[in-house]
Design an enzyme around this catalytic site. Structure first.
Site, short mmCIF file in Angstrom:
data_model
loop_
_atom_site.label_atom_id
_atom_site.label_comp_id
_atom_site.label_asym_id
_atom_site.label_seq_id
_atom_site.Cartn_x
_atom_site.Cartn_y
_atom_site.Cartn_z
N ASN A 1 4.53 4.50 -1.90
CA ASN A 1 5.51 3.51 -1.92
C ASN A 1 6.90 4.11 -1.21
O ASN A 1 7.69 3.00 -0.66
CB ASN A 1 5.49 2.91 -3.43
CG ASN A 1 6.66 1.95 -3.26
OD1 ASN A 1 6.77 0.95 -2.78
ND2 ASN A 1 7.97 2.27 -3.82
N THR B 1 14.29 -6.73 -2.30
CA THR B 1 14.55 -5.42 -3.16
C THR B 1 15.83 -4.94 -2.60
O THR B 1 16.52 -5.77 -1.99
CB THR B 1 13.38 -4.67 -2.94
OG1 THR B 1 13.36 -4.30 -1.41
CG2 THR B 1 12.00 -5.01 -3.16
N GLU B 2 16.02 -3.75 -2.86
CA GLU B 2 17.31 -3.04 -2.16
C GLU B 2 16.99 -2.66 -0.62
O GLU B 2 17.87 -2.17 0.05
CB GLU B 2 17.58 -1.79 -2.88
CG GLU B 2 18.10 -2.23 -4.45
CD GLU B 2 18.32 -1.00 -5.29
OE1 GLU B 2 18.50 0.15 -4.78
OE2 GLU B 2 18.52 -1.15 -6.52
N PHE B 3 15.87 -3.14 -0.12
CA PHE B 3 15.29 -2.60 1.22
C PHE B 3 16.41 -3.07 2.20
O PHE B 3 16.78 -2.30 2.94
CB PHE B 3 14.15 -3.37 1.34
CG PHE B 3 13.48 -3.23 2.66
CD1 PHE B 3 12.71 -2.09 3.10
CD2 PHE B 3 13.84 -4.06 3.94
CE1 PHE B 3 12.12 -2.03 4.37
CE2 PHE B 3 13.26 -4.00 5.28
CZ PHE B 3 12.47 -2.66 5.36
N THR C 1 12.40 4.02 -8.52
CA THR C 1 13.88 3.82 -9.00
C THR C 1 14.18 2.51 -8.64
O THR C 1 15.21 2.16 -9.13
CB THR C 1 15.03 4.94 -8.49
OG1 THR C 1 14.75 4.85 -7.12
CG2 THR C 1 14.60 6.35 -8.99
N TYR D 1 11.49 1.65 12.72
CA TYR D 1 10.71 1.36 11.62
C TYR D 1 9.20 0.89 11.78
O TYR D 1 8.38 1.10 11.09
CB TYR D 1 11.53 0.42 10.93
CG TYR D 1 10.87 -0.29 9.58
CD1 TYR D 1 10.74 0.75 8.40
CD2 TYR D 1 10.36 -1.57 9.49
CE1 TYR D 1 10.36 0.29 7.44
CE2 TYR D 1 10.14 -1.63 8.08
CZ TYR D 1 9.75 -1.00 6.96
OH TYR D 1 9.20 -1.34 6.05
N PRO E 1 3.25 -5.71 3.09
CA PRO E 1 3.86 -6.80 2.71
C PRO E 1 4.92 -7.35 3.93
O PRO E 1 5.49 -6.55 4.61
CB PRO E 1 4.78 -6.55 1.49
CG PRO E 1 4.41 -5.28 1.05
CD PRO E 1 3.71 -4.64 2.45
N SER F 1 3.40 -2.21 5.80
CA SER F 1 4.31 -3.32 6.05
C SER F 1 3.71 -4.38 7.06
O SER F 1 3.02 -3.82 8.06
CB SER F 1 5.68 -2.86 6.46
OG SER F 1 6.38 -3.93 7.03
N GLY G 1 12.89 -1.64 -6.95
CA GLY G 1 12.04 -2.42 -6.01
C GLY G 1 10.67 -2.64 -6.36
O GLY G 1 10.08 -2.32 -7.53
P1 NDP Z 1 13.76 -0.20 -2.17
O1 NDP Z 1 15.08 0.25 -1.48
O2 NDP Z 1 14.19 -1.07 -3.30
O3 NDP Z 1 12.90 1.21 -2.78
C1 NDP Z 1 12.81 2.24 -1.99
C2 NDP Z 1 12.20 3.45 -3.01
O4 NDP Z 1 11.96 4.48 -2.05
C3 NDP Z 1 13.33 3.93 -4.15
O5 NDP Z 1 12.94 3.94 -5.21
C4 NDP Z 1 13.91 5.22 -3.22
O6 NDP Z 1 14.23 6.02 -4.46
C5 NDP Z 1 12.53 5.63 -2.65
N1 NDP Z 1 12.92 6.51 -1.76
C6 NDP Z 1 13.73 6.17 -0.45
N2 NDP Z 1 14.00 7.41 0.25
C7 NDP Z 1 13.36 8.48 -0.44
C8 NDP Z 1 13.44 9.73 -0.36
N3 NDP Z 1 13.94 10.47 0.77
N4 NDP Z 1 12.75 10.66 -1.26
C9 NDP Z 1 12.50 9.90 -2.69
N5 NDP Z 1 12.44 8.72 -2.55
C10 NDP Z 1 12.72 7.84 -1.78
O7 NDP Z 1 12.76 -0.97 -1.36
P2 NDP Z 1 11.21 -1.43 -1.53
O8 NDP Z 1 10.97 -1.39 -2.80
O9 NDP Z 1 11.28 -2.79 -0.85
O10 NDP Z 1 10.59 -0.56 -0.53
C11 NDP Z 1 9.50 0.18 -1.03
C12 NDP Z 1 8.37 0.50 -0.06
O11 NDP Z 1 7.87 -0.86 0.57
C13 NDP Z 1 8.90 1.03 1.26
O12 NDP Z 1 8.26 1.77 1.86
C14 NDP Z 1 9.14 -0.22 2.33
O13 NDP Z 1 9.15 0.21 3.70
C15 NDP Z 1 7.94 -1.00 1.93
N6 NDP Z 1 8.16 -2.40 2.35
C16 NDP Z 1 8.96 -3.16 1.80
C17 NDP Z 1 9.37 -4.52 2.13
C18 NDP Z 1 10.27 -5.50 1.95
O14 NDP Z 1 10.73 -6.45 2.58
N7 NDP Z 1 11.25 -5.12 0.80
C19 NDP Z 1 8.29 -5.36 3.07
C20 NDP Z 1 7.26 -4.27 3.53
C21 NDP Z 1 7.08 -3.10 3.01
P3 NDP Z 1 15.68 6.82 -4.36
O15 NDP Z 1 16.79 6.12 -3.50
O16 NDP Z 1 16.09 6.89 -5.65
O17 NDP Z 1 15.40 8.09 -3.91
C1 8X3 Z 2 9.78 -4.89 5.46
C2 8X3 Z 2 9.54 -6.07 6.11
O1 8X3 Z 2 9.95 -7.56 8.14
O2 8X3 Z 2 11.59 -6.26 7.40
O3 8X3 Z 2 8.70 -3.95 6.15
O4 8X3 Z 2 9.86 -5.35 8.67
S1 8X3 Z 2 10.18 -6.20 7.69
#
Ligand code: NDP
Ligand code: 8X3
Length: 251
Positions: free
Chosen positions: A85, A186-188, A9, A151, A181, A138, A11
């Protein structure tokens, strides 16, 4: 060809679903936000003319995950690619000040949710005698950093599971890969800071973070290697980030 992407949904997951669709895959997209899923589905169907199945469930709930898997229509059971993911960080506090709800949420999503999906889908892949699981870890799964404690622990668990499931699935010809990564915009960070968009924005101030498309392209590249080639593990960083905590900012 069929790709299932969890957390599509927003990122990384959303970009990855779009890129697989652009390359002709029918896609299964998952997440909790129904309207977002519908939006992503409509966009992909219109833009890339492939079949899309949206599955709205909370990955932390094993019964919801299993129900979604059990009810997959026949066409979508022939899953070639699973991108594990869905995940999040919640909070950034020293261990003694940690918020228990944050801890449970990260452990239940990043570790247990990934396990529930992997158990169900790997069984289908074994029956189909084909498949590739790509785990989104990550840099936090390769290093520990201050206040990252839980985390980092969840992503170290993903790193261990990536190695371990590759061994278990070897005899079945299922490939297993991880992408780890550094900063991706993203929304992270908005999620990590409980909706505080100002604080989240500061994380990326003065440097060019990776984009979700950068990660999607790398995931697609991993998935499109020849049958005899498996990419075990990738660490991908912004050029301005040497490791989890060493960054160059322009301001
Ligand atoms: P976003 O917050 O943009 O996306 C996260 C996604 O995970 C959303 O689609 C959300 O969907 C889904 N999600 C979260 N919790 C649940 C749940 N309980 N059930 C179902 N779906 C869930 O973040 P990113 O795209 O950045 O994150 C994606 C992955 O990348 C994660 O695993 C994150 O740890 C990893 N990552 C991110 C980094 C960054 O800097 N952004 C770096 C390294 C790794 P919804 O809310 O609709 O359920
Ligand atoms: C997300 C990147 O640096 O916030 O996994 O851990 S960091």
């Amino acid at each position: 060809m069929i790709a299932l992407i969890t957390g599509a949904t927003s990122g990384i997951g959303k970009s990855t679903a779009q890129l697989f669709a652009k390359n002709g895959y029918d896609v299964i997209i998952t997440g909790r936000r129904k309207e977002r899923l519908t939006e992503v589905q409509k966009h992909i169907e219109t833009e890339f003319k492939v079949k899309v199945l949206s599955l709205c469930f909370d990955i932390r709930k094993q019964n919801e995950v299993q129900k979604a898997i059990d009810e997959l229509p026949n066409h979508f059971k022939a899953i070639d690619i699973l991108v594990n993911n869905a995940g999040l960080a919640a909070g950034l506090s020293s261990i003694q000040d940690g918020n228990l709800e944050h801890w449970e949420r990260m452990i239940d999503t990043n570790i247990k949710g990934l396990l529930y999906m992997t158990k169900g889908i790997s069984k289908i892949m074994i029956e189909n005698k084909k498949g590739h699981i790509i785990n989104v870890g990550s840099v936090a799964g390769k290093e520990a950093y201050a206040n990252g404690n839980v985390y980092c622990a969840t992503k170290h668990a993903v790193d261990a599971l990536n190695k371990s499931m590759r061994i278990d699935l070897l005899q079945h010809g299922i490939k297993v890969s991880a992408i780890n990564p550094g900063m991706v915009e993203t929304e992270f960070s908005v999620v990590r800071f409980d909706g505080d968009a100002e604080r989240a924005k500061k994380v990326y101030d003065g440097l060019q973070a990776l984009t979700p498309d950068d990660i999607a392209e790398t995931i697609y590249w991993m998935a499109s290697r020849p049958a005899h080639v498996n990419i075990n593990d990738i660490i991908i960083m912004p050029t301005a980030q040497a490791n989890a905590t060493t960054l160059i900012r322009k301001n």
